[in-house]
Design an enzyme around this catalytic site. Structure first.
Site, PDB file in Angstrom:
ATOM      1  N   CYS A  33     -17.868   1.809  -6.364  1.00  0.00           N
ATOM      2  CA  CYS A  33     -18.665   0.712  -6.940  1.00  0.00           C
ATOM      3  C   CYS A  33     -19.613   1.357  -7.946  1.00  0.00           C
ATOM      4  O   CYS A  33     -20.092   0.646  -8.720  1.00  0.00           O
ATOM      5  CB  CYS A  33     -19.427  -0.062  -5.852  1.00  0.00           C
ATOM      6  SG  CYS A  33     -18.504  -0.728  -4.593  1.00  0.00           S
ATOM      7  N   HIS A  52     -26.125  -3.008  -8.681  1.00  0.00           N
ATOM      8  CA  HIS A  52     -24.785  -3.480  -8.104  1.00  0.00           C
ATOM      9  C   HIS A  52     -24.732  -4.858  -7.492  1.00  0.00           C
ATOM     10  O   HIS A  52     -25.858  -5.101  -6.541  1.00  0.00           O
ATOM     11  CB  HIS A  52     -24.241  -2.236  -7.341  1.00  0.00           C
ATOM     12  CG  HIS A  52     -22.924  -2.387  -6.664  1.00  0.00           C
ATOM     13  ND1 HIS A  52     -21.966  -3.014  -7.386  1.00  0.00           N
ATOM     14  CD2 HIS A  52     -22.635  -2.497  -5.298  1.00  0.00           C
ATOM     15  CE1 HIS A  52     -21.122  -3.116  -6.409  1.00  0.00           C
ATOM     16  NE2 HIS A  52     -21.331  -2.861  -5.266  1.00  0.00           N
ATOM     17  N   ASN A  93     -18.649  -9.460  -4.369  1.00  0.00           N
ATOM     18  CA  ASN A  93     -18.911  -7.964  -4.505  1.00  0.00           C
ATOM     19  C   ASN A  93     -17.456  -7.682  -5.275  1.00  0.00           C
ATOM     20  O   ASN A  93     -16.536  -7.599  -4.875  1.00  0.00           O
ATOM     21  CB  ASN A  93     -19.152  -7.152  -3.286  1.00  0.00           C
ATOM     22  CG  ASN A  93     -19.344  -5.701  -3.958  1.00  0.00           C
ATOM     23  OD1 ASN A  93     -18.965  -4.996  -4.899  1.00  0.00           O
ATOM     24  ND2 ASN A  93     -19.777  -4.850  -2.671  1.00  0.00           N
TER      25      ASN A  93
HETATM   26  N1  ACO Z   1     -18.933 -14.424  10.019  1.00  0.00           N
HETATM   27  C1  ACO Z   1     -19.359 -14.619  11.308  1.00  0.00           C
HETATM   28  N2  ACO Z   1     -19.681 -13.545  11.890  1.00  0.00           N
HETATM   29  C2  ACO Z   1     -19.535 -12.224  11.589  1.00  0.00           C
HETATM   30  C3  ACO Z   1     -19.083 -12.030  10.412  1.00  0.00           C
HETATM   31  C4  ACO Z   1     -18.535 -13.127   9.345  1.00  0.00           C
HETATM   32  N3  ACO Z   1     -17.982 -13.013   8.327  1.00  0.00           N
HETATM   33  N4  ACO Z   1     -19.076 -10.872  10.175  1.00  0.00           N
HETATM   34  C5  ACO Z   1     -19.470 -10.102  10.993  1.00  0.00           C
HETATM   35  N5  ACO Z   1     -19.894 -11.244  12.035  1.00  0.00           N
HETATM   36  C6  ACO Z   1     -20.536 -11.107  13.215  1.00  0.00           C
HETATM   37  C7  ACO Z   1     -20.386  -9.655  13.884  1.00  0.00           C
HETATM   38  O1  ACO Z   1     -19.100  -9.713  14.631  1.00  0.00           O
HETATM   39  C8  ACO Z   1     -21.614  -9.412  14.907  1.00  0.00           C
HETATM   40  O2  ACO Z   1     -21.462 -10.210  15.736  1.00  0.00           O
HETATM   41  P1  ACO Z   1     -21.801  -9.551  17.497  1.00  0.00           P
HETATM   42  O3  ACO Z   1     -23.306  -9.680  17.413  1.00  0.00           O
HETATM   43  O4  ACO Z   1     -21.278 -10.602  18.326  1.00  0.00           O
HETATM   44  O5  ACO Z   1     -21.069  -8.038  17.796  1.00  0.00           O
HETATM   45  C9  ACO Z   1     -22.842 -10.321  14.154  1.00  0.00           C
HETATM   46  O6  ACO Z   1     -21.940 -11.106  12.909  1.00  0.00           O
HETATM   47  C10 ACO Z   1     -23.498  -9.183  13.358  1.00  0.00           C
HETATM   48  O7  ACO Z   1     -22.579  -8.389  12.542  1.00  0.00           O
HETATM   49  P2  ACO Z   1     -23.127  -7.225  11.659  1.00  0.00           P
HETATM   50  O8  ACO Z   1     -22.420  -6.404  10.987  1.00  0.00           O
HETATM   51  O9  ACO Z   1     -24.465  -6.419  12.559  1.00  0.00           O
HETATM   52  O10 ACO Z   1     -24.051  -8.156  10.514  1.00  0.00           O
HETATM   53  P3  ACO Z   1     -25.046  -7.897   9.690  1.00  0.00           P
HETATM   54  O11 ACO Z   1     -26.293  -8.769   9.682  1.00  0.00           O
HETATM   55  O12 ACO Z   1     -25.385  -6.379   9.588  1.00  0.00           O
HETATM   56  O13 ACO Z   1     -24.295  -8.272   8.068  1.00  0.00           O
HETATM   57  C11 ACO Z   1     -23.155  -7.373   6.474  1.00  0.00           C
HETATM   58  C12 ACO Z   1     -23.062  -7.860   7.986  1.00  0.00           C
HETATM   59  C13 ACO Z   1     -23.375  -8.692   5.669  1.00  0.00           C
HETATM   60  C14 ACO Z   1     -21.777  -6.716   6.122  1.00  0.00           C
HETATM   61  C15 ACO Z   1     -24.350  -6.426   6.121  1.00  0.00           C
HETATM   62  O14 ACO Z   1     -24.167  -5.273   6.976  1.00  0.00           O
HETATM   63  C16 ACO Z   1     -24.115  -6.013   4.709  1.00  0.00           C
HETATM   64  O15 ACO Z   1     -24.379  -6.592   3.789  1.00  0.00           O
HETATM   65  N6  ACO Z   1     -24.135  -4.713   4.598  1.00  0.00           N
HETATM   66  C17 ACO Z   1     -23.962  -4.120   3.333  1.00  0.00           C
HETATM   67  C18 ACO Z   1     -22.271  -4.101   2.694  1.00  0.00           C
HETATM   68  C19 ACO Z   1     -22.066  -3.916   1.387  1.00  0.00           C
HETATM   69  O16 ACO Z   1     -22.911  -4.351   0.589  1.00  0.00           O
HETATM   70  N7  ACO Z   1     -21.157  -3.049   1.289  1.00  0.00           N
HETATM   71  C20 ACO Z   1     -20.816  -2.733  -0.161  1.00  0.00           C
HETATM   72  C21 ACO Z   1     -21.708  -1.631  -0.796  1.00  0.00           C
HETATM   73  S1  ACO Z   1     -21.042  -0.595  -1.653  1.00  0.00           S
HETATM   74  C22 ACO Z   1     -19.853  -1.083  -2.340  1.00  0.00           C
HETATM   75  O17 ACO Z   1     -19.908  -2.170  -2.878  1.00  0.00           O
HETATM   76  C23 ACO Z   1     -18.465  -0.610  -1.987  1.00  0.00           C
END
Ligand code: ACO
Length: 330
Positions: free
Chosen positions: A116, A256, A285
Protein backbone atom coordinates in the site's frame (compact mmCIF):
# COMPACT_ATOMS: atom_id res chain seq x y z
CA UNK A 1 19.65 14.48 0.07
CA UNK A 2 18.49 17.85 -1.20
CA UNK A 3 17.06 17.90 -4.69
CA UNK A 4 19.32 19.48 -7.32
CA UNK A 5 16.32 20.54 -9.40
CA UNK A 6 12.88 21.29 -8.01
CA UNK A 7 10.25 18.78 -9.11
CA UNK A 8 6.49 19.17 -9.13
CA UNK A 9 3.35 17.21 -9.89
CA UNK A 10 1.91 18.87 -12.99
CA UNK A 11 -1.14 16.67 -13.51
CA UNK A 12 -3.19 13.98 -11.80
CA UNK A 13 -5.87 11.51 -12.86
CA UNK A 14 -7.79 8.57 -11.47
CA UNK A 15 -10.08 5.80 -12.62
CA UNK A 16 -12.37 3.38 -10.83
CA UNK A 17 -14.24 0.58 -12.60
CA UNK A 18 -17.97 0.94 -13.23
CA UNK A 19 -19.26 -1.86 -11.01
CA UNK A 20 -20.07 -0.78 -7.44
CA UNK A 21 -20.22 -3.31 -4.60
CA UNK A 22 -22.06 -1.92 -1.57
CA UNK A 23 -21.97 -3.15 2.00
CA UNK A 24 -25.52 -4.43 1.43
CA UNK A 25 -24.25 -6.46 -1.54
CA UNK A 26 -21.57 -7.96 0.73
CA UNK A 27 -24.31 -9.15 3.12
CA UNK A 28 -25.20 -11.67 0.37
CA UNK A 29 -21.60 -12.87 -0.02
CA UNK A 30 -20.37 -13.30 3.59
CA UNK A 31 -21.96 -13.10 7.04
CA UNK A 32 -21.65 -9.39 7.69
CA UNK A 33 -23.71 -6.20 7.85
CA UNK A 34 -23.58 -2.63 6.61
CA UNK A 35 -23.60 -1.51 10.25
CA UNK A 36 -20.55 -3.71 11.17
CA UNK A 37 -18.53 -2.61 8.15
CA UNK A 38 -19.37 1.09 8.35
CA UNK A 39 -18.85 1.42 12.11
CA UNK A 40 -15.46 -0.34 12.01
CA UNK A 41 -14.07 0.98 8.73
CA UNK A 42 -16.09 3.99 7.48
CA UNK A 43 -16.62 2.17 4.17
CA UNK A 44 -19.96 2.18 2.34
CA UNK A 45 -18.99 0.84 -1.08
CA UNK A 46 -16.10 -0.14 -3.32
CA UNK A 47 -15.59 -0.55 -7.08
CA UNK A 48 -14.84 -3.92 -8.64
CA UNK A 49 -13.07 -4.37 -11.98
CA UNK A 50 -14.62 -6.38 -14.81
CA UNK A 51 -13.23 -9.83 -15.59
CA UNK A 52 -11.38 -8.49 -18.63
CA UNK A 53 -9.82 -5.53 -16.77
CA UNK A 54 -6.35 -6.04 -15.27
CA UNK A 55 -4.22 -3.60 -13.25
CA UNK A 56 -2.68 -2.15 -16.44
CA UNK A 57 -6.12 -1.37 -17.89
CA UNK A 58 -7.10 0.57 -14.77
CA UNK A 59 -3.69 2.24 -14.65
CA UNK A 60 -3.79 3.25 -18.32
CA UNK A 61 -7.17 4.97 -17.85
CA UNK A 62 -5.86 6.95 -14.88
CA UNK A 63 -2.67 7.75 -16.81
CA UNK A 64 -4.54 9.17 -19.82
CA UNK A 65 -6.45 11.55 -17.53
CA UNK A 66 -3.25 12.62 -15.75
CA UNK A 67 -1.50 13.31 -19.07
CA UNK A 68 -4.43 15.38 -20.28
CA UNK A 69 -4.48 17.29 -16.98
CA UNK A 70 -0.73 17.92 -17.28
CA UNK A 71 -0.88 18.92 -20.94
CA UNK A 72 1.85 16.38 -21.69
CA UNK A 73 1.86 13.91 -24.60
CA UNK A 74 2.65 10.23 -24.08
CA UNK A 75 5.88 10.44 -26.08
CA UNK A 76 7.25 13.08 -23.68
CA UNK A 77 7.34 10.57 -20.80
CA UNK A 78 10.82 9.32 -19.89
CA UNK A 79 9.84 6.94 -17.09
CA UNK A 80 6.74 5.00 -16.01
CA UNK A 81 6.59 3.45 -12.54
CA UNK A 82 3.56 1.38 -11.60
CA UNK A 83 3.14 0.66 -7.89
CA UNK A 84 1.03 -2.46 -7.52
CA UNK A 85 0.62 -5.66 -5.54
CA UNK A 86 -1.86 -7.04 -8.08
CA UNK A 87 0.18 -6.91 -11.33
CA UNK A 88 -1.23 -8.24 -14.61
CA UNK A 89 1.31 -11.08 -14.27
CA UNK A 90 4.71 -11.73 -12.60
CA UNK A 91 6.46 -10.43 -15.69
CA UNK A 92 6.68 -8.39 -17.80
CA UNK A 93 5.93 -5.45 -15.58
CA UNK A 94 2.50 -3.85 -15.48
CA UNK A 95 4.30 -0.60 -16.32
CA UNK A 96 5.31 -2.08 -19.71
CA UNK A 97 1.68 -2.97 -20.41
CA UNK A 98 0.62 0.58 -19.50
CA UNK A 99 3.34 1.96 -21.78
CA UNK A 100 1.95 -0.03 -24.70
CA UNK A 101 -1.65 1.01 -23.97
CA UNK A 102 -0.91 4.74 -23.83
CA UNK A 103 1.81 4.82 -26.51
CA UNK A 104 4.63 6.15 -24.32
CA UNK A 105 7.29 4.77 -26.65
CA UNK A 106 10.21 6.79 -25.23
CA UNK A 107 9.74 5.67 -21.61
CA UNK A 108 11.58 3.03 -19.59
CA UNK A 109 9.22 1.19 -17.31
CA UNK A 110 9.20 -0.83 -14.14
CA UNK A 111 6.92 -1.89 -11.29
CA UNK A 112 7.55 -1.03 -7.68
CA UNK A 113 6.52 -3.41 -4.89
CA UNK A 114 5.89 -1.73 -1.55
CA UNK A 115 2.27 -2.88 -1.05
CA UNK A 116 0.00 0.00 0.00
CA UNK A 117 3.00 2.34 0.35
CA UNK A 118 3.96 1.91 -3.30
CA UNK A 119 2.63 5.16 -4.76
CA UNK A 120 4.52 7.34 -2.28
CA UNK A 121 7.72 5.29 -2.74
CA UNK A 122 7.31 5.63 -6.52
CA UNK A 123 6.71 9.38 -6.34
CA UNK A 124 9.92 9.83 -4.38
CA UNK A 125 11.89 7.56 -6.71
CA UNK A 126 10.72 9.45 -9.81
CA UNK A 127 11.27 12.81 -8.11
CA UNK A 128 14.87 11.93 -7.27
CA UNK A 129 15.61 10.82 -10.84
CA UNK A 130 14.24 14.11 -12.17
CA UNK A 131 16.01 16.13 -9.47
CA UNK A 132 19.34 14.50 -10.34
CA UNK A 133 18.87 15.42 -13.99
CA UNK A 134 18.65 11.81 -15.24
CA UNK A 135 15.18 12.37 -16.74
CA UNK A 136 12.71 15.23 -17.22
CA UNK A 137 9.20 13.76 -17.11
CA UNK A 138 7.81 10.78 -15.20
CA UNK A 139 4.43 9.10 -14.96
CA UNK A 140 3.77 7.49 -11.58
CA UNK A 141 0.77 5.19 -11.17
CA UNK A 142 -0.78 3.25 -8.32
CA UNK A 143 -3.09 0.57 -9.73
CA UNK A 144 -4.79 -2.38 -8.09
CA UNK A 145 -7.24 -5.12 -8.88
CA UNK A 146 -7.48 -6.26 -5.27
CA UNK A 147 -10.67 -8.21 -5.97
CA UNK A 148 -8.62 -11.03 -7.54
CA UNK A 149 -6.39 -11.42 -4.48
CA UNK A 150 -8.89 -11.45 -1.62
CA UNK A 151 -10.68 -14.53 -0.36
CA UNK A 152 -14.37 -13.86 -0.94
CA UNK A 153 -15.18 -16.35 1.84
CA UNK A 154 -13.11 -14.46 4.46
CA UNK A 155 -15.26 -11.69 5.91
CA UNK A 156 -12.30 -10.33 7.87
CA UNK A 157 -10.55 -9.19 4.67
CA UNK A 158 -12.81 -9.21 1.60
CA UNK A 159 -14.98 -6.35 2.87
CA UNK A 160 -11.97 -4.04 3.16
CA UNK A 161 -10.67 -3.77 -0.38
CA UNK A 162 -11.63 -2.28 -3.75
CA UNK A 163 -10.19 -1.82 -7.25
CA UNK A 164 -8.97 1.39 -8.90
CA UNK A 165 -6.01 3.45 -10.10
CA UNK A 166 -4.53 6.90 -9.73
CA UNK A 167 -1.71 8.62 -11.58
CA UNK A 168 0.53 11.68 -11.39
CA UNK A 169 2.82 13.33 -13.95
CA UNK A 170 6.05 14.77 -12.51
CA UNK A 171 8.31 17.27 -14.22
CA UNK A 172 11.36 19.38 -13.44
CA UNK A 173 10.61 22.91 -12.31
CA UNK A 174 8.30 24.26 -9.63
CA UNK A 175 7.02 27.69 -8.73
CA UNK A 176 7.07 26.85 -5.03
CA UNK A 177 8.97 24.08 -3.28
CA UNK A 178 7.30 21.26 -5.22
CA UNK A 179 7.91 17.74 -3.92
CA UNK A 180 10.08 17.94 -0.82
CA UNK A 181 12.13 15.36 1.08
CA UNK A 182 10.35 12.13 1.95
CA UNK A 183 10.83 9.94 5.00
CA UNK A 184 10.33 6.22 4.36
CA UNK A 185 10.88 3.05 6.36
CA UNK A 186 10.31 -0.70 6.36
CA UNK A 187 10.28 -3.60 8.84
CA UNK A 188 10.49 -7.03 7.22
CA UNK A 189 10.30 -8.80 10.60
CA UNK A 190 6.54 -8.15 10.62
CA UNK A 191 5.84 -9.40 7.09
CA UNK A 192 3.53 -12.20 8.21
CA UNK A 193 0.98 -9.80 9.71
CA UNK A 194 -0.10 -8.78 6.20
CA UNK A 195 0.86 -10.87 3.20
CA UNK A 196 -0.09 -13.20 0.38
CA UNK A 197 2.05 -16.22 1.25
CA UNK A 198 1.42 -18.47 -1.78
CA UNK A 199 2.14 -18.32 -5.48
CA UNK A 200 5.75 -17.09 -5.43
CA UNK A 201 9.09 -18.91 -5.21
CA UNK A 202 8.68 -19.55 -1.44
CA UNK A 203 5.43 -21.42 -1.82
CA UNK A 204 4.89 -22.05 -5.54
CA UNK A 205 1.58 -22.70 -7.23
CA UNK A 206 0.33 -26.22 -6.53
CA UNK A 207 -3.05 -27.84 -6.03
CA UNK A 208 -2.26 -28.13 -2.32
CA UNK A 209 -1.31 -24.45 -1.98
CA UNK A 210 -4.53 -23.40 -3.72
CA UNK A 211 -6.64 -25.78 -1.63
CA UNK A 212 -5.13 -24.11 1.46
CA UNK A 213 -6.00 -20.67 -0.02
CA UNK A 214 -2.43 -19.45 0.42
CA UNK A 215 -2.73 -17.37 -2.77
CA UNK A 216 -5.10 -14.96 -1.02
CA UNK A 217 -4.26 -11.94 1.13
CA UNK A 218 -3.98 -12.76 4.87
CA UNK A 219 -4.07 -10.14 7.58
CA UNK A 220 -3.95 -9.83 11.37
CA UNK A 221 -6.29 -6.82 11.38
CA UNK A 222 -5.83 -5.61 14.95
CA UNK A 223 -2.04 -5.73 14.78
CA UNK A 224 -1.98 -3.99 11.41
CA UNK A 225 -4.27 -1.30 12.80
CA UNK A 226 -1.92 -0.47 15.70
CA UNK A 227 1.21 -0.35 13.55
CA UNK A 228 -0.50 1.75 10.86
CA UNK A 229 -1.56 4.43 13.36
CA UNK A 230 1.86 4.61 15.00
CA UNK A 231 3.96 4.54 11.85
CA UNK A 232 1.94 7.07 9.85
CA UNK A 233 1.72 9.44 12.83
CA UNK A 234 5.47 9.20 13.61
CA UNK A 235 6.50 9.53 9.97
CA UNK A 236 4.40 12.63 9.35
CA UNK A 237 6.12 14.32 12.31
CA UNK A 238 9.55 13.27 10.96
CA UNK A 239 8.76 14.50 7.43
CA UNK A 240 7.59 17.87 8.74
CA UNK A 241 10.77 18.24 10.80
CA UNK A 242 12.96 17.21 7.87
CA UNK A 243 11.40 19.89 5.67
CA UNK A 244 11.24 22.48 8.51
CA UNK A 245 7.48 22.87 8.28
CA UNK A 246 5.12 23.29 11.22
CA UNK A 247 1.98 21.16 11.45
CA UNK A 248 -0.03 24.41 11.63
CA UNK A 249 1.22 25.49 8.20
CA UNK A 250 -0.12 22.39 6.44
CA UNK A 251 -3.35 22.91 4.46
CA UNK A 252 -4.22 19.27 3.80
CA UNK A 253 -3.18 15.82 5.06
CA UNK A 254 -3.82 12.86 2.75
CA UNK A 255 -3.22 9.50 4.44
CA UNK A 256 -3.45 5.98 3.03
CA UNK A 257 -7.17 5.22 2.75
CA UNK A 258 -7.31 1.95 4.70
CA UNK A 259 -9.85 2.60 7.42
CA UNK A 260 -11.50 5.76 8.73
CA UNK A 261 -10.67 4.77 12.30
CA UNK A 262 -6.96 4.67 11.45
CA UNK A 263 -7.32 8.09 9.81
CA UNK A 264 -9.22 9.48 12.84
CA UNK A 265 -6.58 8.18 15.26
CA UNK A 266 -3.83 9.95 13.28
CA UNK A 267 -5.95 13.14 13.14
CA UNK A 268 -6.39 13.13 16.91
CA UNK A 269 -2.70 12.54 17.54
CA UNK A 270 -1.64 15.39 15.25
CA UNK A 271 -4.64 17.63 16.06
CA UNK A 272 -5.52 18.07 12.38
CA UNK A 273 -9.04 16.62 12.02
CA UNK A 274 -10.22 19.73 10.17
CA UNK A 275 -7.56 19.25 7.46
CA UNK A 276 -7.60 15.45 7.03
CA UNK A 277 -8.78 14.11 3.64
CA UNK A 278 -10.71 10.86 3.30
CA UNK A 279 -12.65 9.14 0.52
CA UNK A 280 -12.49 5.62 1.97
CA UNK A 281 -16.30 5.64 2.22
CA UNK A 282 -16.60 5.44 -1.60
CA UNK A 283 -13.68 3.22 -2.60
CA UNK A 284 -12.62 1.14 0.46
CA UNK A 285 -8.90 0.29 0.53
CA UNK A 286 -7.43 0.29 -2.98
CA UNK A 287 -3.90 -0.34 -1.66
CA UNK A 288 -1.26 1.50 -3.71
CA UNK A 289 -3.98 3.30 -5.70
CA UNK A 290 -5.62 4.81 -2.60
CA UNK A 291 -3.26 7.74 -2.07
CA UNK A 292 -3.14 8.46 -5.81
CA UNK A 293 -6.94 8.53 -6.14
CA UNK A 294 -7.31 10.67 -3.01
CA UNK A 295 -4.71 13.18 -4.24
CA UNK A 296 -6.47 13.49 -7.60
CA UNK A 297 -9.88 13.97 -5.95
CA UNK A 298 -8.55 16.50 -3.46
CA UNK A 299 -7.12 18.55 -6.33
CA UNK A 300 -10.22 18.26 -8.53
CA UNK A 301 -12.73 19.06 -5.76
CA UNK A 302 -10.78 22.18 -4.78
CA UNK A 303 -9.58 20.93 -1.38
CA UNK A 304 -6.02 21.59 -2.59
CA UNK A 305 -5.17 24.75 -4.50
CA UNK A 306 -2.07 26.60 -5.65
CA UNK A 307 0.44 27.30 -2.91
CA UNK A 308 -1.06 24.82 -0.44
CA UNK A 309 1.23 22.64 1.65
CA UNK A 310 0.11 19.01 1.47
CA UNK A 311 1.31 16.05 3.53
CA UNK A 312 1.01 12.53 2.11
CA UNK A 313 1.46 9.47 4.32
CA UNK A 314 1.21 5.72 3.74
CA UNK A 315 1.45 2.35 5.46
CA UNK A 316 1.33 -1.14 4.02
CA UNK A 317 2.52 -4.72 3.91
CA UNK A 318 6.20 -5.36 4.47
CA UNK A 319 5.70 -3.46 6.71
CA UNK A 320 6.41 -0.32 4.72
CA UNK A 321 5.56 3.29 5.51
CA UNK A 322 6.40 6.84 4.54
CA UNK A 323 5.43 10.50 4.42
CA UNK A 324 6.18 13.39 2.13
CA UNK A 325 5.38 17.08 1.92
CA UNK A 326 4.69 19.05 -1.23
CA UNK A 327 3.75 22.56 -2.19
CA UNK A 328 1.00 22.40 -4.78
CA UNK A 329 2.03 24.51 -7.74
CA UNK A 330 -0.83 24.41 -10.27
N1 ACO B 1 -18.64 -8.72 9.55
C1 ACO B 1 -19.06 -9.08 10.76
N2 ACO B 1 -18.24 -9.55 11.72
C2 ACO B 1 -16.92 -9.63 11.43
C3 ACO B 1 -16.42 -9.27 10.17
C4 ACO B 1 -17.32 -8.79 9.21
N3 ACO B 1 -16.95 -8.41 7.98
N4 ACO B 1 -15.08 -9.45 10.18
C5 ACO B 1 -14.76 -9.93 11.39
N5 ACO B 1 -15.87 -10.05 12.14
C6 ACO B 1 -16.01 -10.52 13.52
C7 ACO B 1 -14.85 -11.40 13.92
O1 ACO B 1 -15.10 -12.74 13.52
C8 ACO B 1 -14.85 -11.24 15.41
O2 ACO B 1 -15.87 -12.07 15.95
P1 ACO B 1 -15.63 -12.87 17.34
O3 ACO B 1 -15.41 -11.80 18.36
O4 ACO B 1 -16.91 -13.62 17.48
O5 ACO B 1 -14.43 -13.71 17.10
C9 ACO B 1 -15.29 -9.80 15.64
O6 ACO B 1 -15.92 -9.40 14.39
C10 ACO B 1 -14.15 -8.87 15.91
O7 ACO B 1 -13.11 -9.13 14.93
P2 ACO B 1 -11.81 -8.27 14.88
O8 ACO B 1 -10.98 -8.71 13.72
O9 ACO B 1 -11.14 -8.28 16.22
O10 ACO B 1 -12.45 -6.84 14.59
P3 ACO B 1 -11.81 -5.41 14.68
O11 ACO B 1 -12.62 -4.55 15.55
O12 ACO B 1 -10.33 -5.45 14.91
O13 ACO B 1 -12.02 -4.87 13.18
C11 ACO B 1 -10.81 -4.64 11.13
C12 ACO B 1 -11.47 -5.59 12.10
C13 ACO B 1 -11.85 -3.70 10.56
C14 ACO B 1 -10.19 -5.46 10.00
C15 ACO B 1 -9.73 -3.83 11.88
O14 ACO B 1 -8.89 -4.68 12.62
C16 ACO B 1 -8.89 -3.03 10.94
O15 ACO B 1 -9.36 -2.12 10.28
N6 ACO B 1 -7.59 -3.30 10.86
C17 ACO B 1 -6.70 -2.61 9.94
C18 ACO B 1 -6.81 -3.28 8.65
C19 ACO B 1 -6.22 -2.47 7.57
O16 ACO B 1 -6.48 -1.31 7.46
N7 ACO B 1 -5.42 -3.13 6.76
C20 ACO B 1 -4.83 -2.56 5.66
C21 ACO B 1 -3.71 -1.60 6.06
S1 ACO B 1 -2.33 -1.75 5.10
C22 ACO B 1 -2.92 -2.00 3.64
O17 ACO B 1 -3.69 -1.20 3.17
C23 ACO B 1 -2.55 -3.25 2.92
Amino acid sequence: MDAKRKVSIIGTGSYVPEKVLTNQDLEHIVETSDEWIYSRTGMRERHIAADDQAASDLGAEAAKKALEDAGVTADQIDLIIVATLSPDMFFPSTACFVQEKIGAKNAFCFDLGAACSGFLYALDNAKNQIAAGAINTALVIGSEKMSTFVDWEDRGTCILFGDGAGAAVLQAGAEGRGLMNAVMGSDGSLADLLWTPGGGSRNPISHEMIDEKQHYLKMQGREVFKHAVKRMGDTVVQALEKNEISVDDVNCFIPHQANVRIIDAISRRLGVADRMYSNVEKYANTSSAALAIALDEAVKDGTISKGDLVVLTVFGGGFTWGANVLEWGK
